[in-house]
Design a protein around this motif. Structure first.
Motif, short mmCIF file in Angstrom:
data_model
loop_
_atom_site.label_atom_id
_atom_site.label_comp_id
_atom_site.label_asym_id
_atom_site.label_seq_id
_atom_site.Cartn_x
_atom_site.Cartn_y
_atom_site.Cartn_z
N VAL A 154 41.61 49.01 47.23
CA VAL A 154 42.96 49.29 47.44
C VAL A 154 43.67 48.07 48.15
N LEU A 155 43.11 46.93 48.87
CA LEU A 155 44.18 46.27 49.49
C LEU A 155 44.76 45.22 48.50
N GLY A 156 44.07 44.87 47.34
CA GLY A 156 44.86 43.99 46.29
C GLY A 156 46.15 44.96 45.95
N TRP A 157 45.73 46.30 45.65
CA TRP A 157 47.06 46.85 45.02
C TRP A 157 48.16 46.97 46.11
N ARG A 158 47.82 47.04 47.32
CA ARG A 158 48.87 47.08 48.33
C ARG A 158 49.52 45.74 48.58
N GLY A 159 48.99 44.75 47.75
CA GLY A 159 49.71 43.55 47.99
C GLY A 159 49.45 42.67 49.19
N GLU A 160 48.35 43.05 50.04
CA GLU A 160 48.08 42.63 51.07
C GLU A 160 47.23 41.07 51.14
N VAL A 161 46.53 40.89 49.96
CA VAL A 161 45.57 39.91 50.00
C VAL A 161 45.66 39.38 48.22
N HIS A 162 45.18 38.39 48.10
CA HIS A 162 45.21 37.78 46.74
C HIS A 162 44.00 38.32 46.11
N GLY A 163 43.07 38.38 46.91
CA GLY A 163 41.54 39.02 46.32
C GLY A 163 41.01 39.59 47.39
N THR A 164 40.12 40.56 47.14
CA THR A 164 39.51 41.28 48.35
C THR A 164 38.06 41.04 48.27
N PHE A 165 37.46 40.18 47.54
CA PHE A 165 36.18 40.02 47.70
C PHE A 165 35.89 38.66 47.21
N ASP A 166 34.60 38.13 47.53
CA ASP A 166 34.13 36.99 47.07
C ASP A 166 33.41 37.00 45.82
N PRO A 167 34.21 36.54 44.65
CA PRO A 167 33.31 36.76 43.26
C PRO A 167 32.01 36.30 43.27
N TYR A 168 31.55 35.47 44.02
CA TYR A 168 30.11 35.26 43.85
C TYR A 168 29.20 35.89 44.69
N ASP A 169 29.78 36.83 45.76
CA ASP A 169 28.82 37.88 46.12
C ASP A 169 28.74 39.04 45.25
N LEU A 170 29.58 39.51 44.42
CA LEU A 170 29.48 40.39 43.29
C LEU A 170 29.07 40.08 41.92
N HIS A 171 29.40 38.86 41.66
CA HIS A 171 29.19 38.24 40.47
C HIS A 171 30.18 39.00 39.68
N VAL A 172 31.36 39.30 40.01
CA VAL A 172 32.45 39.79 39.42
C VAL A 172 33.79 39.05 39.82
N ALA A 173 34.53 38.57 38.90
CA ALA A 173 35.54 37.72 38.85
C ALA A 173 36.73 38.48 39.46
N THR A 174 37.91 37.86 40.17
CA THR A 174 38.78 38.88 40.70
C THR A 174 39.69 39.41 39.37
N PRO A 175 39.84 40.85 39.54
CA PRO A 175 40.46 41.44 38.37
C PRO A 175 41.94 40.98 38.04
N GLN A 176 41.77 40.54 36.61
CA GLN A 176 42.90 40.00 36.08
C GLN A 176 44.21 40.88 35.84
N ILE A 177 45.26 40.54 36.00
CA ILE A 177 46.59 41.26 35.61
C ILE A 177 47.07 40.94 34.13
N ILE A 178 46.91 39.75 33.89
CA ILE A 178 47.59 39.20 32.58
C ILE A 178 46.84 40.01 31.67
N ILE A 179 47.26 40.66 30.61
CA ILE A 179 46.30 41.30 29.82
C ILE A 179 45.75 40.20 28.98
N GLY A 180 44.38 40.49 28.78
CA GLY A 180 43.42 39.93 28.11
C GLY A 180 43.04 38.42 28.34
N ALA A 181 43.76 38.11 29.60
CA ALA A 181 43.36 36.60 29.91
C ALA A 181 41.88 36.50 30.48
N GLN A 182 41.22 37.41 30.93
CA GLN A 182 39.94 37.38 31.54
C GLN A 182 38.86 37.29 30.32
N SER A 183 39.33 37.65 28.98
CA SER A 183 38.38 37.22 27.87
C SER A 183 38.17 35.71 27.82
#
Length: 289
Positions: free
Chosen positions: A36-65
């Motif tokens: 939720v905090l990212g959606w509120r605009g409080e932080v750029h990213g809410t977790f360390d990607p290397y902890d979850l092995h998940v990249a910060t969710p991408q807003i630009i359509i398709g860029a994550q590919s």
């Protein structure tokens, strides 16, 4: 598809979601505040990607590919056996990024899986307007094997993802999955789907709800009883309560902090932006609040 595919991956496989794949984040152990905090605009990213092995969710359509393919090519060069996974929707397949990503993935036989969730509707038009033929049929033109599956069948989704992951991990190159599902609600808060969508179609898909289907299957196999149902409900309630708590207690940072953590090291460009932004904010100092 999100939950089944995430569970089919190995823990060190790296997943690249869009802003819609909250199920992937939950499956990888994200905290309620991360949702939720990212959606509120409080932080750029809410977790360390290397902890979850998940990249910060991408807003630009398709860029994550593209990011996923680049990461997969890095795996190749490091001699690893991890797999990268790119998630996107049907609309993203009309973007250049997704097609360019498939060109690179095929050319370099990168260990990456493309997961397209086709919910059949954009904001006011059906997917057939942008694709007259199944989206999964595009991948073989790039030299990428593909499957088109029932995205509301959790077991089928897990099985398809295991095939795709094994294909990529074995060195056979990328794979593509089109999971056909359905957008039950509006596209945005300003969208009114009753203006362009048939109510009978919506009710047909309501009967294909993946949660109901999986629960029915588990009951028939004896894996779901009232005690387990209570446990599932309690887990969902805790997650929802945690999200509400995080949203209601979030601290809105001072405006200048939006420039914090843009770079890991000091950066003169950010320093100049900070000075200009501070001067801009200072122009409101004499205004009454």
């Amino acid at each position: 598809m999100q939950v089944a595919s995430a569970h089919a991956c190995r823990g060190d496989d790296f997943l690249f979601p869009s802003y819609r794949e909250l199920g992937v984040l939950v499956s990888r152990g994200a905290a309620p505040a991360d949702l939720v905090l990212g959606w509120r605009g409080e932080v750029h990213g809410t977790f360390d990607p290397y902890d979850l092995h998940v990249a910060t969710p991408q807003i630009i359509i398709g860029a994550q590919s593209l990011h996923a393919v680049g990461y997969a090519m890095g795996i190749q060069r490091d001699g690893g056996d991890q797999v990268a996974v790119a998630y996107f929707g049907d609309g993203a397949t009309s973007q250049g990024d997704v097609n360019e990503a498939m060109v690179f993935a095929s050319s370099f036989q990168a260990p990456v899986v493309f997961v397209c969730s086709n919910n059949q509707w954009a904001i006011s038009e059906p997917v057939t307007v942008q694709s007259r033929f199944p989206i999964a049929g595009r991948a073989p033109a790039f030299g990428i094997p593909s499957l088109r599956i029932d995205g509301n069948d959790t077991i089928a989704c897990a099985a398809a993802m295991r095939w795709a992951i094994e294909n990529a991990r074995s060195g056979a190159g990328p794979a593509f999955i089109e999971a056909v599902t359905y957008r039950m609600g509006p596209h945005t808060t300003s969208d009114d789907p009753t203006r362009y969508r048939d109510a009978d179609e919506v009710e047909l898909w309501r009967g294909r709800d993946p949660l109901t289907r999986l629960q029915t299957h588990l009951r028939r196999t004896g894996a779901w009883d009232d005690a387990f149902a209570d446990e599932v409900a309690a887990t969902g309630d805790r997650l929802a309560a945690g999200m509400r708590e995080a949203a209601l207690t979030a601290r809105s940072r001072p405006p200048l902090e939006v420039l914090d953590d843009v770079y890991a090291e000091p950066h003169v460009g950010i320093d100049r932006q900070r000075e200009r932004f501070a001067a801009y904010l200072g122009g409101f100092a004499d205004e009454e609040v």
